[in-house]
Design a protein around this motif. Sequence first.
Motif, PDB file in Angstrom:
ATOM      1  N   VAL A  67       0.882  -1.154   0.000  1.00 22.64           N
ATOM      2  CA  VAL A  67       0.000   0.000   0.000  1.00 22.64           C
ATOM      3  C   VAL A  67       0.914   1.196   0.000  1.00 22.64           C
ATOM      4  O   VAL A  67       2.092   1.094   0.317  1.00 22.64           O
ATOM      5  CB  VAL A  67      -0.968   0.009   1.214  1.00 22.64           C
ATOM      6  N   GLY A  68       0.389   2.337  -0.356  1.00 22.35           N
ATOM      7  CA  GLY A  68       1.226   3.526  -0.371  1.00 22.35           C
ATOM      8  C   GLY A  68       0.816   4.470  -1.469  1.00 22.35           C
ATOM      9  O   GLY A  68      -0.254   4.329  -2.060  1.00 22.35           O
ATOM     10  N   LEU A  82       2.681   6.227   6.835  1.00 19.40           N
ATOM     11  CA  LEU A  82       1.616   6.013   7.813  1.00 19.40           C
ATOM     12  C   LEU A  82       0.271   6.470   7.260  1.00 19.40           C
ATOM     13  O   LEU A  82      -0.730   5.753   7.351  1.00 19.40           O
ATOM     14  CB  LEU A  82       1.932   6.741   9.121  1.00 19.40           C
ATOM     15  N   ARG A  83       0.215   7.647   6.666  1.00 20.15           N
ATOM     16  CA  ARG A  83      -1.043   8.173   6.121  1.00 20.15           C
ATOM     17  C   ARG A  83      -1.614   7.258   5.063  1.00 20.15           C
ATOM     18  O   ARG A  83      -2.780   6.870   5.107  1.00 20.15           O
ATOM     19  CB  ARG A  83      -0.819   9.580   5.530  1.00 20.15           C
ATOM     20  N   GLU A  88      -5.481   3.489   2.912  1.00 22.33           N
ATOM     21  CA  GLU A  88      -5.780   2.374   2.017  1.00 22.33           C
ATOM     22  C   GLU A  88      -6.323   1.160   2.747  1.00 22.33           C
ATOM     23  O   GLU A  88      -7.139   0.418   2.207  1.00 22.33           O
ATOM     24  CB  GLU A  88      -4.551   2.014   1.185  1.00 22.33           C
ATOM     25  N   LEU A  89      -5.872   0.927   3.986  1.00 25.62           N
ATOM     26  CA  LEU A  89      -6.377  -0.199   4.766  1.00 25.62           C
ATOM     27  C   LEU A  89      -7.691   0.125   5.473  1.00 25.62           C
ATOM     28  O   LEU A  89      -8.396  -0.784   5.906  1.00 25.62           O
ATOM     29  CB  LEU A  89      -5.344  -0.637   5.808  1.00 25.62           C
ATOM     30  N   GLY A  90      -7.988   1.424   5.612  1.00 24.50           N
ATOM     31  CA  GLY A  90      -9.204   1.834   6.318  1.00 24.50           C
ATOM     32  C   GLY A  90      -9.110   1.606   7.815  1.00 24.50           C
ATOM     33  O   GLY A  90     -10.067   1.161   8.455  1.00 24.50           O
ATOM     34  N   VAL A  91      -7.951   1.911   8.388  1.00 24.12           N
ATOM     35  CA  VAL A  91      -7.727   1.722   9.826  1.00 24.12           C
ATOM     36  C   VAL A  91      -7.210   3.022  10.441  1.00 24.12           C
ATOM     37  O   VAL A  91      -6.741   3.910   9.731  1.00 24.12           O
ATOM     38  CB  VAL A  91      -6.721   0.576  10.119  1.00 24.12           C
ATOM     39  N   ARG A  92      -7.275   3.096  11.749  1.00 23.55           N
ATOM     40  CA  ARG A  92      -6.675   4.193  12.502  1.00 23.55           C
ATOM     41  C   ARG A  92      -5.879   3.592  13.647  1.00 23.55           C
ATOM     42  O   ARG A  92      -6.229   2.535  14.166  1.00 23.55           O
ATOM     43  CB  ARG A  92      -7.757   5.132  13.077  1.00 23.55           C
ATOM     44  N   PRO A 127     -10.566  -1.790   3.352  1.00 29.36           N
ATOM     45  CA  PRO A 127      -9.816  -1.041   2.345  1.00 29.36           C
ATOM     46  C   PRO A 127     -10.631   0.061   1.677  1.00 29.36           C
ATOM     47  O   PRO A 127     -11.836  -0.086   1.453  1.00 29.36           O
ATOM     48  CB  PRO A 127      -9.394  -2.119   1.346  1.00 29.36           C
ATOM     49  N   GLN A 128      -9.941   1.148   1.379  1.00 31.50           N
ATOM     50  CA  GLN A 128     -10.531   2.330   0.765  1.00 31.50           C
ATOM     51  C   GLN A 128     -11.064   1.961  -0.621  1.00 31.50           C
ATOM     52  O   GLN A 128     -10.305   1.573  -1.513  1.00 31.50           O
ATOM     53  CB  GLN A 128      -9.455   3.415   0.686  1.00 31.50           C
ATOM     54  N   ALA A 129     -12.375   2.100  -0.812  1.00 31.89           N
ATOM     55  CA  ALA A 129     -13.033   1.672  -2.055  1.00 31.89           C
ATOM     56  C   ALA A 129     -12.511   2.407  -3.285  1.00 31.89           C
ATOM     57  O   ALA A 129     -12.488   1.840  -4.377  1.00 31.89           O
ATOM     58  CB  ALA A 129     -14.539   1.849  -1.933  1.00 31.89           C
ATOM     59  N   SER A 130     -12.052   3.631  -3.138  1.00 33.54           N
ATOM     60  CA  SER A 130     -11.540   4.385  -4.285  1.00 33.54           C
ATOM     61  C   SER A 130     -10.136   3.948  -4.694  1.00 33.54           C
ATOM     62  O   SER A 130      -9.663   4.290  -5.774  1.00 33.54           O
ATOM     63  CB  SER A 130     -11.542   5.885  -3.981  1.00 33.54           C
TER      64      SER A 130
END
Length: 173
Positions: A67-68, A82-83, A88-92, A127-130
């Motif tokens: 991811v990245g 980190l951002r 992309e994973l949809g986590v915090r 995960p981020q749908a976009s």
Amino acid sequence: MSAAEEVLDVVDREDRVVGQAPRGEVYARGLLHRCAFVQVRDAQGRIFVHRRTASKLVFPSHYDMFVGGVLGAGESYAEAALREAEEELGVRGLAQPTPLFTFLYEGPGGAWWSSVYEVRCELPVTPQASEVDWHTYLTQEELDRRVDDGAWAWVPDGLEAYRRLRAHRESRL
């Protein structure tokens, strides 16, 4: 703001900032910029693998084992790692990814400085749908087989980063 309008730092061949430009211009003119790659492993040590959405500006519908993404103007590699991983994973609350190495990617799609990281994510991902059309976790052996058999269209920069990561790990044995 569209992705093409996002302002990026433009860098030279020594990875020094020499200006700024919108992403669309950076891509169109083939200007050097910066990207962060993060290999994500789950609690079992499996690697997050996904297929990019068809709407991505670069390498749409290709598979990736990282991811990245690109660094925004003034953003550090560590901040972007980190951002991008959290987005992309949809986590915090993800731990700060560990830096491994940086290299100048030159190949299909252009050229950019690429900093490779790794992180463990034991959180449930959405995960981020976009960004992500499909995802799974693969063991190291499964991923190596998928890379070596050529059945999936991998993003060329991620594939290069993965090959370098394998060599990096082998050199530390």
